[in-house]
Design a protein around this motif. Structure first.
Motif, PDB file in Angstrom:
ATOM      1  N   GLY A 164       0.720  -1.093   0.389  1.00  0.00           N
ATOM      2  CA  GLY A 164      -0.002  -0.241   0.144  1.00  0.00           C
ATOM      3  C   GLY A 164       0.743   1.515  -0.184  1.00  0.00           C
ATOM      4  N   VAL A 165       2.051   1.193   0.028  1.00  0.00           N
ATOM      5  CA  VAL A 165       3.306   2.530   0.823  1.00  0.00           C
ATOM      6  C   VAL A 165       3.445   2.728  -0.681  1.00  0.00           C
ATOM      7  CG1 VAL A 165       5.109   3.426   1.912  1.00  0.00           C
ATOM      8  CG2 VAL A 165       2.944   2.536   3.080  1.00  0.00           C
ATOM      9  N   TYR A 166       4.082   1.301  -0.991  1.00  0.00           N
ATOM     10  CA  TYR A 166       5.116   1.680  -2.240  1.00  0.00           C
ATOM     11  C   TYR A 166       4.354   1.099  -3.658  1.00  0.00           C
ATOM     12  CZ  TYR A 166       9.518   0.950   0.341  1.00  0.00           C
ATOM     13  OH  TYR A 166      10.563   1.537   0.697  1.00  0.00           O
ATOM     14  N   MET A 167       3.023   1.160  -3.692  1.00  0.00           N
ATOM     15  CA  MET A 167       2.245   0.877  -4.865  1.00  0.00           C
ATOM     16  C   MET A 167       1.291   1.993  -4.815  1.00  0.00           C
ATOM     17  SD  MET A 167       3.214  -1.658  -5.854  1.00  0.00           S
ATOM     18  CE  MET A 167       3.192  -2.164  -7.034  1.00  0.00           C
ATOM     19  N   LYS A 168       1.126   3.144  -5.908  1.00  0.00           N
ATOM     20  CA  LYS A 168       0.681   3.631  -6.349  1.00  0.00           C
ATOM     21  C   LYS A 168      -1.081   3.558  -6.576  1.00  0.00           C
ATOM     22  CE  LYS A 168       3.472   7.008  -6.026  1.00  0.00           C
ATOM     23  NZ  LYS A 168       3.892   8.017  -4.793  1.00  0.00           N
ATOM     24  N   ARG A 169      -1.372   2.615  -7.460  1.00  0.00           N
ATOM     25  CA  ARG A 169      -2.490   2.635  -7.324  1.00  0.00           C
ATOM     26  C   ARG A 169      -2.644   1.213  -7.157  1.00  0.00           C
ATOM     27  NH1 ARG A 169      -3.820   5.661 -11.652  1.00  0.00           N
ATOM     28  NH2 ARG A 169      -2.353   6.617 -12.979  1.00  0.00           N
ATOM     29  N   ALA A 170      -3.988   0.694  -6.226  1.00  0.00           N
ATOM     30  CA  ALA A 170      -4.927   0.424  -5.555  1.00  0.00           C
ATOM     31  C   ALA A 170      -5.096  -1.468  -6.762  1.00  0.00           C
ATOM     32  CB  ALA A 170      -6.386   0.926  -4.689  1.00  0.00           C
ATOM     33  N   GLY A 171      -5.681  -0.449  -7.126  1.00  0.00           N
ATOM     34  CA  GLY A 171      -5.585  -1.984  -8.095  1.00  0.00           C
ATOM     35  C   GLY A 171      -4.431  -2.901  -8.586  1.00  0.00           C
ATOM     36  N   ILE A 172      -2.942  -2.351  -9.142  1.00  0.00           N
ATOM     37  CA  ILE A 172      -2.380  -3.135  -9.197  1.00  0.00           C
ATOM     38  C   ILE A 172      -1.309  -3.640  -7.642  1.00  0.00           C
ATOM     39  CG2 ILE A 172       0.374  -3.436  -9.631  1.00  0.00           C
ATOM     40  CD1 ILE A 172      -0.534  -0.851 -11.799  1.00  0.00           C
ATOM     41  N   ALA A 173      -1.531  -3.012  -6.749  1.00  0.00           N
ATOM     42  CA  ALA A 173      -1.219  -3.649  -5.451  1.00  0.00           C
ATOM     43  C   ALA A 173      -2.595  -4.694  -5.068  1.00  0.00           C
ATOM     44  CB  ALA A 173      -1.424  -2.573  -4.028  1.00  0.00           C
ATOM     45  N   ILE A 174      -3.472  -4.082  -5.013  1.00  0.00           N
ATOM     46  CA  ILE A 174      -4.363  -5.202  -4.653  1.00  0.00           C
ATOM     47  C   ILE A 174      -4.519  -6.712  -5.391  1.00  0.00           C
ATOM     48  CG2 ILE A 174      -6.763  -6.350  -4.855  1.00  0.00           C
ATOM     49  CD1 ILE A 174      -7.548  -3.193  -3.933  1.00  0.00           C
ATOM     50  N   ALA A 175      -4.197  -6.148  -6.926  1.00  0.00           N
ATOM     51  CA  ALA A 175      -3.946  -7.227  -7.578  1.00  0.00           C
ATOM     52  C   ALA A 175      -3.007  -8.648  -7.631  1.00  0.00           C
ATOM     53  CB  ALA A 175      -3.966  -7.613  -8.591  1.00  0.00           C
ATOM     54  N   ILE A 176      -1.373  -7.368  -6.489  1.00  0.00           N
ATOM     55  CA  ILE A 176      -0.154  -8.281  -6.428  1.00  0.00           C
ATOM     56  C   ILE A 176      -0.066  -8.958  -4.909  1.00  0.00           C
ATOM     57  CG2 ILE A 176       2.174  -7.653  -5.459  1.00  0.00           C
ATOM     58  CD1 ILE A 176       2.082  -5.168  -7.633  1.00  0.00           C
ATOM     59  N   TYR A 177      -1.050  -8.330  -4.093  1.00  0.00           N
ATOM     60  CA  TYR A 177      -1.469  -9.194  -3.051  1.00  0.00           C
ATOM     61  C   TYR A 177      -2.153 -10.128  -3.348  1.00  0.00           C
ATOM     62  CZ  TYR A 177      -2.420  -9.167   2.389  1.00  0.00           C
ATOM     63  OH  TYR A 177      -3.108  -9.307   3.143  1.00  0.00           O
ATOM     64  N   VAL A 178      -3.568 -10.625  -3.864  1.00  0.00           N
ATOM     65  CA  VAL A 178      -3.903 -11.633  -3.969  1.00  0.00           C
ATOM     66  C   VAL A 178      -3.736 -12.630  -4.553  1.00  0.00           C
ATOM     67  CG1 VAL A 178      -6.264 -12.403  -4.408  1.00  0.00           C
ATOM     68  CG2 VAL A 178      -6.741 -10.142  -3.526  1.00  0.00           C
ATOM     69  N   MET A 179      -2.671 -12.650  -5.600  1.00  0.00           N
ATOM     70  CA  MET A 179      -1.949 -13.096  -6.255  1.00  0.00           C
ATOM     71  C   MET A 179      -1.179 -13.589  -5.319  1.00  0.00           C
ATOM     72  SD  MET A 179      -3.048 -13.595  -8.897  1.00  0.00           S
ATOM     73  CE  MET A 179      -2.070 -14.444  -9.718  1.00  0.00           C
ATOM     74  N   TYR A 180      -0.465 -12.948  -4.421  1.00  0.00           N
ATOM     75  CA  TYR A 180       0.675 -13.729  -3.632  1.00  0.00           C
ATOM     76  C   TYR A 180       0.261 -14.511  -2.702  1.00  0.00           C
ATOM     77  CZ  TYR A 180       4.942 -14.133  -1.357  1.00  0.00           C
ATOM     78  OH  TYR A 180       5.813 -14.215  -0.464  1.00  0.00           O
ATOM     79  N   VAL A 181      -0.847 -13.758  -1.760  1.00  0.00           N
ATOM     80  CA  VAL A 181      -1.370 -14.651  -0.442  1.00  0.00           C
ATOM     81  C   VAL A 181      -2.121 -15.861  -1.287  1.00  0.00           C
ATOM     82  CG1 VAL A 181      -3.205 -14.098   0.767  1.00  0.00           C
ATOM     83  CG2 VAL A 181      -2.055 -12.105   0.591  1.00  0.00           C
ATOM     84  N   TYR A 182      -2.069 -16.050  -2.122  1.00  0.00           N
ATOM     85  CA  TYR A 182      -2.905 -17.188  -2.550  1.00  0.00           C
ATOM     86  C   TYR A 182      -2.904 -18.380  -3.660  1.00  0.00           C
ATOM     87  CZ  TYR A 182      -7.345 -15.381  -0.053  1.00  0.00           C
ATOM     88  OH  TYR A 182      -8.407 -14.751   0.621  1.00  0.00           O
ATOM     89  N   ILE A 183      -1.522 -17.357  -4.189  1.00  0.00           N
ATOM     90  CA  ILE A 183      -1.064 -18.636  -5.632  1.00  0.00           C
ATOM     91  C   ILE A 183       0.750 -18.599  -5.036  1.00  0.00           C
ATOM     92  CG2 ILE A 183      -0.732 -19.253  -7.928  1.00  0.00           C
ATOM     93  CD1 ILE A 183      -3.910 -17.643  -8.197  1.00  0.00           C
ATOM     94  N   GLY A 184       0.403 -17.079  -5.560  1.00  0.00           N
ATOM     95  CA  GLY A 184       2.687 -16.796  -5.780  1.00  0.00           C
ATOM     96  C   GLY A 184       3.030 -17.626  -4.453  1.00  0.00           C
TER      97      GLY A 184
END
Lengths: 260, 297
Positions: A164-184
């Protein structure tokens, strides 16, 4: 600190997204537990007795384990909350209006810890209710899991905080977060486990607390049993705190030094 | 009244990668002044204001507010509008101002006054995201005025306002200046600065070209226009005078600029003593626009 948190509260108390996502978490945890209880109750008696999932101490472990599937909802909320401040440039305005950067960061850490406490409370009460319903053991057995739950919540939220601090855009940050948490992280940890060394996946940020609170998934790892039993719970907690400090330290550095 | 410095900058520099946005800028803003920071787009005005509000970090140099090293609490005494109106889009005007009040450590009792002053009271409960550009700008001005700050720092305050709004804001700034509020205003609109400012700093590509009282920045550059029955003789006489910077004929008269602060009275006397009688004599203050173009080109 209380003063800073009161201002953070002003920012969300009438924010619909805040109430919807918190509400989702609040409903999802007991709902998941209810579904799990239904499965256990309808399973063959020897299996149910073997698992003993709904009695203390295991009910603490299982509630926290199941809840970790919805924990990312709170992470997403934190990402939105932080990226909003960037997108609306209100981080700038808060500083301009008279907060120091340290005050801004402290306020956000306050939000992080408050969210982790809220999650711990919801999970603990759910465990307590379902454990008491099964009614055949001591409540205090395994209550150390309340602490483990807090550590797990803090770890999941710290990753969200960092993004949330490093990514400016909510959409990209959420996508990275969800992908990492569930799959990555699952993929990386399995590759580490079966290509490098068994138990090496433990050193990943979320995997450390996932294994701290293994729930019924532990059975699977126990069956595989390669490389002996895994690290101790203390080791898991130490690994989790190293990541918590790394994520939050990096976020602190960015907010302290960057042009806003 | 003007012996105290509200803001002092000392050798402030800032670069964005290879681009030098500010080059060793130093100047002071006296208490009670309406101080214009003037420069074309990209001259470093907003960077300068961002640095003194701690949202941008300078690469070199220092600044002080109220004679003290910078501290967050000082900003609670400064009402600021920097670049764009920054508000929580999902909140109403009132809720947004409540947050600002809380950060400034004040109660919400001033919110109605500033919303009425900026003609937003009727829309106080509307979400910020539903506001027009002009209304957003008004809310940012209301936010800056909250709690009657000692200093107002406004970056392009009339952006997005209609002509009536522009006039109102200018009037507001002038009145606040008269009441003793120090106003620091960045603008690329010369007209705006000329109409309201007592002091001015002119920036060009990050370099400070001039700073001081409007009269000082412009005074020694006054242009004197003269006429005589014998223009040839007058021109020869003027050309022989020390300190002459420029001379040109213009519509049957002669326009001169002296570097040595020659007054019209002195010039009149000198001409008379040399046997040239003037038929026309006028002092034309160089407009800020002319000065600005001269400095920034």
């Amino acid at each position: 600190m209380i003063k800073l948190l009161k201002i953070e509260w002003l920012k969300v108390k009438a924010y619909r997204t805040f109430w919807i996502l918190s509400g989702l978490f609040l409903i999802a945890v007991p709902l998941l537990m209810w579904a799990f209880e239904s499965i256990i109750r309808t399973s063959p008696k020897p299996v149910a007795a073997f698992l003993n999932s709904m009695s203390f101490p295991k009910v603490w472990d299982n509630t926290a384990w199941l809840a970790s599937w919805v924990t990312p909802v709170m992470g997403i909320l934190l990402v939105i909350f932080l990226t909003n401040e960037n997108n609306f440039r209100t981080i700038r305005q808060n500083i301009i209006d008279g907060w120091s950067r340290d005050q801004y960061i402290t306020a956000k850490y306050g939000v992080l810890v408050s969210a982790a406490l809220f999650m711990t409370l919801v999970i603990s009460i759910t465990a307590l209710v379902f454990g008491l319903r099964s009614g055949d053991s001591e409540v205090s057995d395994g209550s150390i899991f309340i602490w483990y739950t807090f550590v797990q919540s803090l770890t999941y939220l710290s990753l969200a905080f960092f993004l949330g601090v490093y990514m400016k855009r909510a959409g990209i940050a959420i996508a990275i977060y969800v992908m990492y948490v569930y799959i990555g992280e699952f993929a990386i940890s399995m590759l580490l486990e079966y290509k490098v060394a068994f138990h090496s996946g433990t050193y990943l940020p979320l995997e450390s607390t996932d294994r701290l609170i293994g729930g019924e998934s532990k059975i699977l790892r126990d069956i595989i049993q390669r490389g002996g039993s895994g690290p101790s719970r203390t080791t898991y907690i130490i690994i989790a705190f190293v990541w918590i400090f790394l994520f939050n330290g990096a976020a602190w550095y960015k907010m302290k030094k960057a042009d806003l | 009244m003007e012996n105290k410095q509200i803001l002092s900058l000392h050798q402030v520099s800032k670069h964005y990668g290879p681009i030098q946005a500010l080059k060793s800028v130093s100047f002071s803003v006296p208490e009670g002044s309406v101080f214009g920071v003037l420069g074309p787009n990209g001259s470093g005005k907003t960077t300068l204001l961002g640095i003194i509000m701690d949202v941008l970090k300078a690469n070199a140099g220092t600044y002080s507010w109220f004679g003290q090293p910078p501290h967050a609490d000082q900003r609670k005494r400064i009402g600021t509008l920097l670049e764009t109106p920054n508000f929580y889009h999902y909140y109403s005007a009132v809720r947004n101002l409540e947050i600002t009040s809380a950060i400034k450590g004040r109660g919400g009792d001033d919110i109605e006054r500033v919303l009425r002053l900026t003609e937003l009271w009727e829309r106080k409960d509307s979400k910020f995201s539903t506001f027009s550009l002009g209304m957003k700008q008004r809310l940012a001005i209301a936010n800056a005025l909250l709690g009657r700050p000692d200093v107002l720092l406004l970056d392009e305050p009339t952006n997005g306002l209609d002509p009536a709004g522009i006039a109102e804001i200018r009037e507001l700034i002038r009145n606040l200046g008269k009441e003793g509020t120090t106003v620091i205003m960045a603008s690329h609109l010369l007209d705006e600065v000329e109409k309201v400012c007592t002091h001015v700093a002119i920036l060009k590509r990050g370099t400070l070209m001039a700073a001081g009282h409007v009269d000082e920045v412009l005074a020694n550059e006054d242009m004197i226009e003269l006429g005589s029955a014998n223009l040839e003789q007058l021109e020869n006489l003027l050309n022989s005078m020390p300190g002459l910077k420029s001379l040109r004929r213009h519509n049957g008269s002669i326009q001169v600029i002296f570097e040595n602060g020659q007054t019209a009275e002195q010039l009149n006397r000198s001409c008379f003593e040399q046997g040239v009688t003037l038929s026309y004599l006028a002092v034309k203050r160089k407009s800020l626009e002319a000065r600005f173009i001269e400095l920034t080109n």
